[in-house]
Design a protein around this motif. Sequence first.
Motif, mmCIF file in Angstrom:
data_model
loop_
_atom_site.group_PDB
_atom_site.id
_atom_site.type_symbol
_atom_site.label_atom_id
_atom_site.label_comp_id
_atom_site.label_asym_id
_atom_site.label_seq_id
_atom_site.Cartn_x
_atom_site.Cartn_y
_atom_site.Cartn_z
ATOM 1 N N TRP A 236 5.995 2.503 -1.038
ATOM 2 C CA TRP A 236 5.122 1.439 -1.581
ATOM 3 C C TRP A 236 5.574 0.156 -0.898
ATOM 4 O O TRP A 236 6.464 -0.537 -1.358
ATOM 5 N N ARG B 76 2.753 0.154 7.321
ATOM 6 C CA ARG B 76 1.398 0.153 7.869
ATOM 7 C C ARG B 76 1.242 -1.031 8.813
ATOM 8 O O ARG B 76 1.809 -2.110 8.566
ATOM 9 N N SER C 14 0.850 -1.195 0.000
ATOM 10 C CA SER C 14 0.000 0.000 0.000
ATOM 11 C C SER C 14 0.886 1.246 0.000
ATOM 12 O O SER C 14 2.067 1.185 0.343
ATOM 13 N N THR C 15 0.285 2.358 -0.385
ATOM 14 C CA THR C 15 1.013 3.627 -0.417
ATOM 15 C C THR C 15 1.163 4.194 0.994
ATOM 16 O O THR C 15 0.236 4.132 1.808
#
Length: 327
Positions: free
Chosen positions: A268, A311, A258-259
């Motif tokens: 990324w 994340r 995910s960004t």
Amino acid sequence: MAANKRPESMERITTEALAQSFIHEQVKALQEQIGDKKVLLALSGGVDSSVVAALLIKAVGKQLVCVHVNHGLLRKGEPEQVIKVFRDEMDANLIYVDAVDRFLDKLAGVDDPETKRKIIGKEFIEVFAEEAAKQDGISFLAQGTIYPDIIESDKGVKAHHNVGGLPEGLNFELVEPVKLLYKDEVRVVGKALGLPDNMVFRQPFPGPGLGVRCTGAITRDRLEAVRESDAILREEFAAAGLEGKVWQYFTIVPDYKSTGVIDGKRSWDWPVIIRAVNTRDAMSATIEELPYALLHKITARIVSEVKGVNRVLYDLTPKPTGTIEWE
């Protein structure tokens, strides 16, 4: 499959007396089954194989040959810990096998979880066959199969590498002394056998190791992200006084990105998913309600210390509907 069916009349092992009765019966059965032959045991260091090792040591002593296979899918520091506890402290007849490249090369590009499990299981059997060939008089292969493994394999929920017997041409007879026990019963038996608490109450670890927590096709860099994030999670749970109070906790790094923003620049990278559950027998599970302050601390450490991660998520799914492991 009758031999793999737990009798309805079998009493749940919840006390020292029931555990001692089980141990007495199993020691006698193991002595009758093994005789004067040697038995090879896959010793992962988890509670299941450790209890099997203790039962076999009690039954046949030095006829037991323990094999610890480092397949590259173990937790951080685990191979060293197994050698220290079993070889140095328990005086077990222990053989260490470094098979990291062998396993990871076989798993390269394989994204189906059942295929991954079967490859790992097949390689385990082949490693044991090779080690057995180096020994004189090996006739038996011991495994830490427990009853939930059998149930999940029979129902097609997931394949377990220690369920389903041995392939043709492999002249081992299986020894599975705890295959009709649930996880909580295995722990009671382990205590009765005199195993240390840090072994008996160690959180469960799947046979395929981190291979089922590095979802999809395993890559070495993502595998390291699983290993490092798992080590941080375990350190922080211990510091928060949760070690031994939460049944199982670990991290997963899925095969997608995910960004994010790191040091002011677009990233990324992968997410890390935290899983923490409580259960009695692994057939159902509830989620541990972790304090937000602890989750924030774990998140801060993971995103700053683990390469390739931007994340952190917390899995709130009970079992059912989600199995404890993601694969």
